[in-house]
Design a protein around this motif. Structure first.
Motif, short mmCIF file in Angstrom:
data_model
loop_
_atom_site.label_atom_id
_atom_site.label_comp_id
_atom_site.label_asym_id
_atom_site.label_seq_id
_atom_site.Cartn_x
_atom_site.Cartn_y
_atom_site.Cartn_z
N VAL A 1 -46.90 10.57 7.70
CA VAL A 1 -45.93 10.27 6.64
C VAL A 1 -45.62 8.78 6.55
O VAL A 1 -45.25 8.29 5.47
CB VAL A 1 -44.64 11.11 6.78
N LEU A 2 -45.77 8.04 7.64
CA LEU A 2 -45.70 6.58 7.53
C LEU A 2 -46.82 6.09 6.63
O LEU A 2 -46.60 5.23 5.75
CB LEU A 2 -45.83 5.94 8.92
N ASN A 3 -48.00 6.62 6.82
CA ASN A 3 -49.14 6.31 5.96
C ASN A 3 -48.80 6.64 4.50
O ASN A 3 -48.98 5.82 3.60
CB ASN A 3 -50.35 7.12 6.44
N ALA A 4 -48.28 7.86 4.28
CA ALA A 4 -48.01 8.32 2.92
C ALA A 4 -46.93 7.49 2.23
O ALA A 4 -47.07 7.09 1.06
CB ALA A 4 -47.61 9.79 2.94
N LEU A 5 -45.83 7.23 2.93
CA LEU A 5 -44.69 6.56 2.31
C LEU A 5 -44.89 5.05 2.17
O LEU A 5 -44.68 4.48 1.11
CB LEU A 5 -43.42 6.83 3.12
N ARG A 6 -45.29 4.42 3.27
CA ARG A 6 -45.37 2.96 3.27
C ARG A 6 -46.67 2.43 2.65
O ARG A 6 -46.64 1.54 1.79
CB ARG A 6 -45.22 2.43 4.70
N ASP A 7 -47.79 2.98 3.11
CA ASP A 7 -49.07 2.36 2.76
C ASP A 7 -49.73 2.97 1.53
O ASP A 7 -50.53 2.30 0.89
CB ASP A 7 -50.02 2.44 3.96
N VAL A 8 -49.43 4.22 1.20
CA VAL A 8 -49.99 4.84 0.00
C VAL A 8 -49.01 4.76 -1.17
O VAL A 8 -49.34 4.25 -2.24
CB VAL A 8 -50.41 6.30 0.27
N ALA A 9 -47.79 5.25 -0.97
CA ALA A 9 -46.81 5.27 -2.06
C ALA A 9 -46.10 3.94 -2.26
O ALA A 9 -45.50 3.71 -3.31
CB ALA A 9 -45.79 6.37 -1.83
N ARG A 10 -46.14 3.05 -1.26
CA ARG A 10 -45.47 1.75 -1.35
C ARG A 10 -43.98 1.92 -1.66
O ARG A 10 -43.44 1.35 -2.62
CB ARG A 10 -46.12 0.86 -2.42
N LEU A 11 -43.32 2.70 -0.85
CA LEU A 11 -41.90 2.98 -1.02
C LEU A 11 -41.08 1.70 -1.03
O LEU A 11 -41.26 0.82 -0.19
CB LEU A 11 -41.42 3.90 0.12
N GLU A 12 -40.16 1.61 -2.00
CA GLU A 12 -39.26 0.47 -2.10
C GLU A 12 -37.83 0.93 -1.88
O GLU A 12 -37.47 2.08 -2.15
CB GLU A 12 -39.39 -0.20 -3.47
N ILE A 13 -37.00 0.01 -1.38
CA ILE A 13 -35.59 0.31 -1.14
C ILE A 13 -34.93 0.81 -2.42
O ILE A 13 -35.12 0.24 -3.50
CB ILE A 13 -34.86 -0.95 -0.62
N GLY A 14 -34.15 1.88 -2.28
CA GLY A 14 -33.40 2.41 -3.41
C GLY A 14 -34.12 3.48 -4.21
O GLY A 14 -33.51 4.09 -5.10
#
Length: 351
Positions: free
Chosen positions: A156-169
């Motif tokens: 899920v680190l892969n999914a959120l940070r590196d694939v989806a590029r999650l931004e604050i908010g």
């Protein structure tokens, strides 16, 4: 040594805690004395024959390992006997192909997933893993729960940070929120500054989902369309990121909830033969949405997970610890869908 061996595909009872030949390290491998191994739905699918590609029986299942290095191959330079290490799901990758050379080793065409082929997997007292698929455990992490760091947290680190590029908010929808992937996804999303909407079909998992940090919890009947519920709690806007942990069974509900410019990330699939999904090309294009997938965890991502764990940013959720001789029971729990978080297997103290 003792190990859980499955001679063929079948029900949980095909797995037997029995004698097996101890592994001998290849030049680039370490032999690890297993402290604990996570029990994952991946192994259930392999054992049942639902996931046949890249498998070969008989097998010793298991890919989520923490343990101590007890022997090293002649070519190993970064690890020594006595090091405490955690596995990165794969027994090895080639290290030479384009995928490996560009940091995408999870897609290496020559990878060997640990526990999928032959009598070398984590449900055992000893396992051999290449040095490229191991990471040293920081001294500040002493719990055996670190075994699940790569699969349950790294994915899920892969999914959120590196694939989806999650931004604050941003707002994140997590489907299957009460499982091992879902609970850790909630923790990581919250730590990244997101608002989290969590979907689950199990009343027994609601409290765990709440404790993980979900802002909104949607308890829905299995197979029900939950898209209206998601739109209601987001004031009609939808979610910037949807982590689809269930697969085709919930895809059509999930994609209705994706906001303008949103990203849907395919993480899991629980069915052997998922149903065909119809594409709404006009509607999807009009929302400028992206559909991508996240598979497994790179070594670098695992190192980052261990850093987060050491700092207390994310905590592994392990709700059952069983002796390896009870691996069939662990698989029965996983198949029933009743597992909240992860299950650990430890070698039987009786040997």
């Amino acid at each position: 040594m003792k190990a859980v061996v499955a001679q063929e595909t079948g029900p949980p009872s095909v797995m037997k805690w029995t004698d097996a030949e101890p592994p001998k390290p290849a030049p680039d491998e370490c032999v690890v004395r297993v402290e604990a191994c996570g029990a994952c739905m991946h192994e259930v699918l392999v054992r049942r024959g639902d996931r046949a590609q890249g498998t070969g029986f008989p097998i010793i299942p298991g890919h989520e390992v923490v343990g101590e290095v007890v022997e090293t191959g002649a070519g190993v330079v970064d690890f020594a006997v006595g090091d405490r290490v955690v596995s990165n799901q794969r027994q090895r990758v080639c290290g030479k192909c384009r995928e490996c050379r560009t940091g995408r080793e999870t897609r290496c065409p020559r990878k060997v997933f640990l526990g999928d082929i032959g009598l070398n997997g984590g449900y055992a007292e000893l396992v051999a893993v290449s040095d490229g698929s191991l990471v040293k455990v920081p001294a500040g992490i002493t719990s055996p729960d670190v075994a699940v760091a790569s699969c349950a947290i790294g994915t899920v680190l892969n999914a959120l940070r590196d694939v989806a590029r999650l931004e604050i908010g941003e707002t994140v929808l997590v489907t299957g929120a009460g499982g091992g992937i879902g609970l850790h996804a909630i923790q990581l999303a919250k730590a990244s500054g997101a608002r989290v909407v969590a979907q689950t079909t199990s009343p027994n998992k609601v409290e765990a989902v709440r404790e993980a940090g979900a802002d909104e919890i949607l308890l829905v009947e299995r197979g029900a369309d939950y898209s209206k519920d998601v739109m209601d709690v987001t004031d009609g806007r939808g979610c910037d990121i949807v982590l689809e942990n269930v697969g085709a069974a919930s895809f059509l509900s999930s994609i209705k909830t994706v906001a303008l410019h949103g990203r849907l990330v395919l993480v899991g699939e629980v069915q052997k033969t998922p149903p065909t999904v119809e594409a709404d090309l006009v509607g999807w294009r009009g929302r400028d949405l992206s559909i991508r997938s996240a598979a497994s965890t790179t070594r670098r991502q695992l190192e980052d997970v261990l850093t987060l764990m050491e700092r207390g940013v994310v905590t592994p959720v392990v709700t059952d610890t069983l002796p390896m001789s009870e691996a069939p029971r662990a698989h029965e729990i996983l198949e029933s869908g009743s597992a909240t978080g992860r299950i650990l297997l430890v070698p039987d103290t009786a040997g």
